[in-house]
Design a protein around this motif. Sequence first.
Motif, mmCIF file in Angstrom:
data_model
loop_
_atom_site.group_PDB
_atom_site.id
_atom_site.type_symbol
_atom_site.label_atom_id
_atom_site.label_comp_id
_atom_site.label_asym_id
_atom_site.label_seq_id
_atom_site.Cartn_x
_atom_site.Cartn_y
_atom_site.Cartn_z
ATOM 1 N N LEU A 117 0.830 -1.211 0.000
ATOM 2 C CA LEU A 117 0.000 0.000 0.000
ATOM 3 C C LEU A 117 0.862 1.257 0.000
ATOM 4 O O LEU A 117 0.579 2.228 -0.721
ATOM 5 N N LEU A 118 1.905 1.259 0.814
ATOM 6 C CA LEU A 118 2.799 2.425 0.872
ATOM 7 C C LEU A 118 3.527 2.617 -0.455
ATOM 8 O O LEU A 118 3.673 3.752 -0.943
ATOM 9 N N MET A 119 3.955 1.536 -1.072
ATOM 10 C CA MET A 119 4.652 1.647 -2.354
ATOM 11 C C MET A 119 3.727 2.167 -3.443
ATOM 12 O O MET A 119 4.120 2.958 -4.301
ATOM 13 N N ALA A 120 2.487 1.729 -3.435
ATOM 14 C CA ALA A 120 1.510 2.214 -4.417
ATOM 15 C C ALA A 120 1.279 3.709 -4.257
ATOM 16 O O ALA A 120 1.167 4.451 -5.246
ATOM 17 N N ALA A 121 1.223 4.176 -3.008
ATOM 18 C CA ALA A 121 1.017 5.605 -2.757
ATOM 19 C C ALA A 121 2.194 6.424 -3.268
ATOM 20 O O ALA A 121 2.016 7.471 -3.907
ATOM 21 N N THR A 122 3.421 5.971 -3.002
ATOM 22 C CA THR A 122 4.600 6.714 -3.472
ATOM 23 C C THR A 122 4.663 6.737 -4.993
ATOM 24 O O THR A 122 5.072 7.737 -5.594
ATOM 25 N N SER A 123 4.241 5.644 -5.621
ATOM 26 C CA SER A 123 4.250 5.586 -7.080
ATOM 27 C C SER A 123 3.299 6.619 -7.686
ATOM 28 O O SER A 123 3.628 7.290 -8.660
ATOM 29 N N GLY A 124 2.105 6.755 -7.093
ATOM 30 C CA GLY A 124 1.138 7.729 -7.595
ATOM 31 C C GLY A 124 1.645 9.152 -7.473
ATOM 32 O O GLY A 124 1.508 9.977 -8.402
ATOM 33 N N VAL A 125 2.251 9.468 -6.333
ATOM 34 C CA VAL A 125 2.787 10.816 -6.132
ATOM 35 C C VAL A 125 3.916 11.100 -7.118
ATOM 36 O O VAL A 125 3.996 12.169 -7.722
ATOM 37 N N ASN A 126 4.807 10.114 -7.301
ATOM 38 C CA ASN A 126 5.924 10.302 -8.227
ATOM 39 C C ASN A 126 5.461 10.459 -9.670
ATOM 40 O O ASN A 126 6.066 11.199 -10.451
ATOM 41 N N LEU A 127 4.395 9.769 -10.049
ATOM 42 C CA LEU A 127 3.867 9.898 -11.401
ATOM 43 C C LEU A 127 3.428 11.337 -11.666
ATOM 44 O O LEU A 127 3.775 11.930 -12.696
ATOM 45 N N LEU A 128 2.687 11.908 -10.750
ATOM 46 C CA LEU A 128 2.244 13.295 -10.904
ATOM 47 C C LEU A 128 3.430 14.257 -10.929
ATOM 48 O O LEU A 128 3.478 15.193 -11.729
ATOM 49 N N THR A 158 10.001 1.789 -11.891
ATOM 50 C CA THR A 158 10.700 0.905 -10.963
ATOM 51 C C THR A 158 9.771 0.441 -9.845
ATOM 52 O O THR A 158 9.689 -0.750 -9.520
ATOM 53 N N THR A 159 9.061 1.407 -9.257
ATOM 54 C CA THR A 159 8.174 1.087 -8.142
ATOM 55 C C THR A 159 7.048 0.158 -8.579
ATOM 56 O O THR A 159 6.685 -0.786 -7.856
ATOM 57 N N VAL A 160 6.493 0.406 -9.768
ATOM 58 C CA VAL A 160 5.436 -0.465 -10.282
ATOM 59 C C VAL A 160 5.966 -1.888 -10.478
ATOM 60 O O VAL A 160 5.295 -2.874 -10.131
ATOM 61 N N GLY A 161 7.184 -2.000 -11.007
ATOM 62 C CA GLY A 161 7.783 -3.315 -11.167
ATOM 63 C C GLY A 161 7.993 -4.018 -9.840
ATOM 64 O O GLY A 161 7.741 -5.229 -9.716
ATOM 65 N N VAL A 162 8.434 -3.244 -8.847
ATOM 66 C CA VAL A 162 8.625 -3.798 -7.504
ATOM 67 C C VAL A 162 7.289 -4.273 -6.929
ATOM 68 O O VAL A 162 7.184 -5.361 -6.343
#
Length: 326
Positions: A117-128, A158-162
């Motif tokens: 869940l935390l990784m998904a949140a960081t991925s969304g923020v980084n995408l924006l 990277t995060t999505v792959g992880v």
Amino acid sequence: MKAFRTRLLSIALSLMVSVILLAVKFYTYHITHSSAVLSDALESIINVVAAGFALVSIILAAAPPDKSHPYGHGKIEFFSAGFEGLLIALAAIGIFWTGIPRIFNPLPLPRLESGLLLMAATSGVNLLLGLFLIRMGKKTDSLTLMADGRHVLTDVYTTVGVILGLVLVYFTGWYRLDGIVACAVGVNILFTGMMLVRKSFGGLMDESDPELLQIVSETICRHRRENWIDIHQLRAFRSGALINIDLHLILPADLTLETAHQEADEMEQLIIRRFDGRAVVIIHMDPCTDDDCPVCGKFLCEHRARSQEKSPTWPWQALVRQETEK
């Protein structure tokens, strides 16, 4: 000044967000002990360092030309992009160092649900953030912002792959996959880092920029005047937000010096307006010769020695030719 403020605020935002996400990713590693998550966190260290270096480079690049740097300080941005690429490559080595042992000695991953869940949140923020930085980089012609934005987007991939890898670990219980995903991340960001270094090297060596040359040639063609017989030896390079352009313009040999200067000045101002005042243009004026008659569009010229054969087309590939190639 407005473009500088936009760059400065954009990179400051990148630095602040990168620090926060770095803390979140290391916390995620703390609760999961995943080498794949650690690989993502190590890349985020590079995000923070690169954003800090980019902030300094943008400030330095905004300094006006002076006696010691007559072409300005904009090339510091190429150093920034190259530095970021090298840091990414170093991060890849660190990822291999931690990931390979996990392939041969896999370990359980506690609290994996919370980590995902935390990784998904960081991925969304980084995408924006990445999309925002690239948009601002294109808007202000900043290589530093675009490089930082692409690096941030690389972090998203990277995060999505992880996340995908850890989802498989969660459902299969095959913990060896944790190390495999970490190494795959390392390979991916190593390639990205080398591409950034390659682009930085090209900028420092004033490598030909087809996109920039295309813009210049289209601008001239769209506003071509009768006395602009032909062009050759067009050169252009970027130095931060500043664009340096020089070319040879063939004009009718019977023009007075004053009229020839007016023609060159018209072309110079045309190009400068196209780049919103951020271009330095130097035009060398050449008098026409009999060899230029076939491409000369001045039909009423009393000095015409040969009939017109064709009207010159001015794609950038033709404008960059040397005088000996005419």
